[in-house]
Design a protein around this motif. Structure first.
Motif, mmCIF file in Angstrom:
data_model
loop_
_atom_site.group_PDB
_atom_site.id
_atom_site.type_symbol
_atom_site.label_atom_id
_atom_site.label_comp_id
_atom_site.label_asym_id
_atom_site.label_seq_id
_atom_site.Cartn_x
_atom_site.Cartn_y
_atom_site.Cartn_z
ATOM 1 N N SER A 113 -16.412 -50.899 -25.042
ATOM 2 C CA SER A 113 -16.331 -52.270 -24.535
ATOM 3 C C SER A 113 -15.967 -52.305 -23.045
ATOM 4 O O SER A 113 -15.342 -51.387 -22.519
ATOM 5 N N SER A 114 -16.368 -53.382 -22.384
ATOM 6 C CA SER A 114 -16.056 -53.508 -20.955
ATOM 7 C C SER A 114 -14.553 -53.691 -20.758
ATOM 8 O O SER A 114 -14.006 -53.283 -19.734
ATOM 9 N N THR A 115 -13.870 -54.278 -21.724
ATOM 10 C CA THR A 115 -12.415 -54.417 -21.607
ATOM 11 C C THR A 115 -11.739 -53.048 -21.682
ATOM 12 O O THR A 115 -10.876 -52.728 -20.856
ATOM 13 N N ASP A 116 -12.138 -52.237 -22.640
ATOM 14 C CA ASP A 116 -11.574 -50.889 -22.717
ATOM 15 C C ASP A 116 -11.856 -50.124 -21.426
ATOM 16 O O ASP A 116 -10.993 -49.424 -20.907
ATOM 17 N N LEU A 152 -5.635 -47.548 -15.972
ATOM 18 C CA LEU A 152 -4.606 -46.570 -16.325
ATOM 19 C C LEU A 152 -4.854 -45.217 -15.669
ATOM 20 O O LEU A 152 -4.106 -44.268 -15.880
ATOM 21 N N GLY A 153 -5.920 -45.127 -14.883
ATOM 22 C CA GLY A 153 -6.125 -43.921 -14.089
ATOM 23 C C GLY A 153 -6.953 -42.829 -14.739
ATOM 24 O O GLY A 153 -6.944 -41.689 -14.287
ATOM 25 N N TYR A 154 -7.670 -43.136 -15.807
ATOM 26 C CA TYR A 154 -8.548 -42.140 -16.413
ATOM 27 C C TYR A 154 -9.977 -42.359 -15.942
ATOM 28 O O TYR A 154 -10.340 -43.451 -15.520
ATOM 29 N N ASP A 155 -10.770 -41.342 -16.066
ATOM 30 C CA ASP A 155 -12.201 -41.516 -15.846
ATOM 31 C C ASP A 155 -12.823 -42.089 -17.115
ATOM 32 O O ASP A 155 -12.288 -41.927 -18.214
ATOM 33 N N PHE A 156 -13.965 -42.726 -16.953
ATOM 34 C CA PHE A 156 -14.590 -43.398 -18.084
ATOM 35 C C PHE A 156 -15.990 -42.840 -18.327
ATOM 36 O O PHE A 156 -16.721 -42.553 -17.391
ATOM 37 N N VAL A 157 -16.334 -42.674 -19.608
ATOM 38 C CA VAL A 157 -17.744 -42.525 -19.962
ATOM 39 C C VAL A 157 -18.027 -43.449 -21.136
ATOM 40 O O VAL A 157 -17.134 -43.733 -21.939
ATOM 41 N N ASN A 158 -19.255 -43.900 -21.187
ATOM 42 C CA ASN A 158 -19.641 -44.805 -22.256
ATOM 43 C C ASN A 158 -19.985 -43.987 -23.505
ATOM 44 O O ASN A 158 -20.881 -43.136 -23.469
ATOM 45 N N THR A 159 -19.296 -44.242 -24.597
ATOM 46 C CA THR A 159 -19.523 -43.469 -25.823
ATOM 47 C C THR A 159 -20.993 -43.512 -26.228
ATOM 48 O O THR A 159 -21.541 -42.524 -26.714
ATOM 49 N N GLU A 160 -21.622 -44.651 -25.977
ATOM 50 C CA GLU A 160 -23.025 -44.768 -26.393
ATOM 51 C C GLU A 160 -23.956 -43.903 -25.539
ATOM 52 O O GLU A 160 -25.091 -43.657 -25.928
ATOM 53 N N LYS A 161 -23.476 -43.502 -24.390
ATOM 54 C CA LYS A 161 -24.331 -42.687 -23.518
ATOM 55 C C LYS A 161 -23.940 -41.218 -23.525
ATOM 56 O O LYS A 161 -24.329 -40.449 -22.646
ATOM 57 N N LEU A 162 -23.137 -40.824 -24.522
ATOM 58 C CA LEU A 162 -22.744 -39.420 -24.633
ATOM 59 C C LEU A 162 -23.931 -38.605 -25.126
ATOM 60 O O LEU A 162 -24.114 -38.414 -26.332
ATOM 61 N N THR A 163 -24.724 -38.104 -24.221
ATOM 62 C CA THR A 163 -25.852 -37.300 -24.668
ATOM 63 C C THR A 163 -25.623 -35.819 -24.383
ATOM 64 O O THR A 163 -26.353 -34.976 -24.868
ATOM 65 N N GLU A 164 -24.590 -35.529 -23.609
ATOM 66 C CA GLU A 164 -24.228 -34.136 -23.412
ATOM 67 C C GLU A 164 -22.747 -34.055 -23.055
ATOM 68 O O GLU A 164 -22.164 -35.013 -22.556
ATOM 69 N N ILE A 165 -22.169 -32.897 -23.329
ATOM 70 C CA ILE A 165 -20.746 -32.660 -23.064
ATOM 71 C C ILE A 165 -20.703 -31.454 -22.150
ATOM 72 O O ILE A 165 -20.854 -30.319 -22.598
ATOM 73 N N ARG A 166 -20.529 -31.729 -20.873
ATOM 74 C CA ARG A 166 -20.571 -30.629 -19.895
ATOM 75 C C ARG A 166 -19.309 -30.647 -19.032
ATOM 76 O O ARG A 166 -18.906 -31.705 -18.550
ATOM 77 N N GLY A 167 -18.751 -29.501 -18.848
ATOM 78 C CA GLY A 167 -17.647 -29.390 -17.901
ATOM 79 C C GLY A 167 -16.280 -29.734 -18.478
ATOM 80 O O GLY A 167 -15.307 -29.781 -17.740
ATOM 81 N N TYR A 168 -16.208 -29.991 -19.770
ATOM 82 C CA TYR A 168 -14.895 -30.259 -20.367
ATOM 83 C C TYR A 168 -14.358 -28.999 -21.024
ATOM 84 O O TYR A 168 -15.094 -28.264 -21.674
#
Lengths: 290, 290, 290, 290
Positions: C184-187, C194-210
């Protein structure tokens, strides 16, 4: 010096050296391992014998500690016990050697007295950087052994040196109530300025009301008398290097759960520990070249 | 010594001494103020003249600084300029005197050479405790002068002494991206272990991409040359004691917003500053009695 | 109601209920345990049989879950399988019963339909409070399985519900670089505030660099396709309740280290988990009495 | 939609809109300002009249609020009062208009009913993002008005909505002892899980022992009765939108230092406030295009 170094020979060591190798490779260096014959292959890293690794590299990286008490290379992944023969010692004298416990190394191989041996582990910045994996290892021990959460736990950190500073901060960040014990008035002021409670180490005559106590002071603080005045449901984690700061026999007799937590960087976070060796070695190279 | 002290004479000083008085009264001490005739009354605190306050107290508290360059008592709330006469000097010699800038005090009143003068402001713990109100004052300055939020701002803290340590922590806690500049490899390791970015103070040849720069080093770091290589929308806050670390004329000519922020504890947080004096004095009493 | 309650009968459960009992006793309540016959004694706590514990208490505390799928009391410390007989059901109907999974309980014992059953585990505040031991348990898993430190690790937290919120905060406090995935846009705004980076769960098509990925979303997010686009040295910790959010077979085939971490409060912090049951039950009593 | 938008006409507004303009230009957009005739020039930004800015842009940005109660454009930097004439209304109907308080805008210009008006200020994410500059502004007020440091101050935050959440976190990060007042059991659980103390807003019958109280609840919480039971050295900062949550007359009569702190993002951090408008508008464009 750095300009010239394009390859490292990593001789002996544990997982930390493997991560160190990996990290160097990612930085574009060539790396050759010696003393890891028990491993078949590790990604792209070439495993050779000690002499080859020594011969084909611009600089040598020895582990922590570099040699054992008997002078053999500290190489837990090697099949056999390894000693540097004369030819290898000659090779070591021809290139920069990044090692630890230089005195012991030279005692074992007096010929190396004239070698360019840089002791990374003797540096203060190396110890400071290692305080992070050490403190995290201590937190991991506490999380594993304590039946409550760190959040809300009443913790005492004895000592406000490198590890005490980082550990106190980590515990508070996790929501613990943190008391730090130290002696000097300057430390006391820092402890208060950073938001911790203070107790005077010299006045530690009883340990009451703490869920977890971390000792970082390499002195017998927790002797039988103090332990007799310690709540028996207190978890006691001793981070001080041997002989440590806790009378473990007394603790056991008093049924206090006391645990020794040593060599945490290598055990809990070998990847970070390996990277810290790299960082420190690079700074030494930088300083020499300045 | 502490057992005997039941009353304090507070001679001269600003708001800090009033809060100090208030805090002592709450702790159960009797307090008499001297050199505050411009104030009618302050809650329950008795305002007297200097001699009475001196005479009727077990110990004396002088302000920060204790005397001005001309030897007069630093008493901004007094109607007239005050000097200790011989009788008062005699009284001062009979009781413990907690003062600051002891040398200047004795230069002005050589008779006090034999007095029991305890310089609270010369102590390291006093400076450490004052780093908190100083850092908070610096943050307040930055919040007031910078048009964005500290959260998300790119901040550079030059120097990693007492103030740099506390300030960097505060900025990061508020969500800033914090870089710290220092020189030693040990500081560099701490800076990295605490999660800040590092730059070498000696290699500061340009200041690019920072929203706010805090200088804590009492040396001319920000000379004309460095300022010429500083983004002109950078806010520069100089916390270094006079003559400071910034060429303010050059900054002004280059239209860089540079601000001096001095004596922050007394200006921004006199209550805390007063309590720090009390804390430090109590520790000195404790140490003497040990 | 609370005024009247002076004693609790704790029937069944694991270590959490023992810590709950201990905490109630420290608060001055009388406690009787039933269904713990395998334990000889636990400090001052009386161990009885279920019927006695039921009969002699003002209120009853059932564990989490209260009954197993077959209707038997969830009592891992009992010697035999326990069912409530008619007389016990009659007793249960006479006093307040604090239980979990009320529906299953009534399905097993329809006579309890008219009992005063208060489901503590169905409450939102219970879940929120348990997010702390859950997040700490997740951090402990990560510390144990990851070969670097959390400090400096690049972490992705998938989901920004109760656990995601607390976990992200804990990781950042430990010095990790934290990205949170939500929808959600509110989340998204909170995540950024709160100082975190954001990614959209719906656009998680790859997990790189974590380095470490924590899943908190009870949906198959990490299916074969996403795992095929995940760095294979990523550590994946699945906190989502069964069936979970990871295709573990695919992960195993792809040699990705994926771990299920379930029921963390009871496993990692039974003391805290027991205290949370107490806190929640006390609030329910408070609300009923209001 | 975004693909097509290459230029923005910014009509009216204060410093926030100037920073918004600046930020858009840095992102590569063309920007034309209207309603800023009192400013000669602002860096590279073109200042035009309203009609030109309207005509030559792909999208229009109106300020916060967009129009005043009398229907005139909210343009404090304009020389005269500005109203949209028919031709301008026609232009507004031809392009996306990002505005605030859409209802008032349409009431003033009914012809705009058919325009594509996107209300950025009505969005929840806009409010969440603005909680950061609001909370920082509140901290700045407190630092300026309170005579101690936030570090160590006992603070009460009334309300645990967007601002209360961010403010409590900031205060704790600065070392304050933070109590949060809320009503729901879920909020209470979060407050406790995040390490704050809790009080029930409905049971606030006295305010004792707090140095600073921040009200975020838009209801008359601090009425005469509560103020009569408030320590008179408590600093009270009211962040609630008008009419606010404090009886200021009563506070004044009782000599309690109570301050209204409104519109903090625009006043204390116009740069951040402008960037938040941009961020929100970009998200709206993104969503429309999805």
């Amino acid at each position: 010096m750095q300009n010239k170094i394009r390859s490292f020979g990593i001789l002996g060591g544990d997982k930390r050296q493997l991560f160190l190798a990996d990290s160097l490779i990612k930085d574009g260096y060539r790396v050759m391992l010696g003393g890891f014959d028990n491993l078949r292959s590790i990604g792209d890293i070439t495993i050779a014998d000690v002499r080859t690794a020594l011969g084909y590299s611009d600089a040598v990286l020895l582990p922590l500690p570099s040699v054992r008490a008997d002078g053999s290379l500290n190489a837990p992944f090697a099949v056999s016990t390894l000693y540097f023969d004369e030819e290898e010692q000659e090779l070591l004298k021809q290139k920069p050697v990044f090692a630890s416990m230089k005195d012991r190394l030279i005692r074992a191989y007096p010929a190396l007295k004239s070698a360019r041996i840089y002791d990374y582990a003797a540096r203060d910045d190396f110890s400071v950087l290692n305080a992070v994996p050490t403190a995290e290892g201590a937190v991991e021990c506490a999380m594993s052994a304590y039946e409550g959460t760190i959040a809300g736990a009443r913790c005492l950190v004895v000592g406000f040196g490198r590890i005490g500073k980082i550990l106190a901060r980590m515990l508070k960040a996790l929501g613990a109530e943190v008391t730090v014990s130290a002696r000097s008035s300057t430390d006391r002021a820092y402890i208060s300025a950073l938001g911790y409670d203070f107790v005077n180490t010299e006045k530690l005559t009883e340990i009451r009301g703490y869920n977890i106590v971390f000792n970082t002071v390499p002195k017998l603080i927790f002797d039988r008398e103090l332990l007799e005045n310690t709540d028996c449901d207190t978890l006691l984690i001793d981070l001080a290097s041997l002989p440590g700061g806790v009378d473990f026999d007394a603790a056991s007799a008093l049924r206090i759960d006391a645990q020794r937590a040593l060599s945490l960087p290598g055990k809990c976070a070998p990847k970070t520990a390996g990277e810290i060796i790299k960082t420190t070695v690079f700074r030494m190279i930088e300083e020499v070249n300045r």
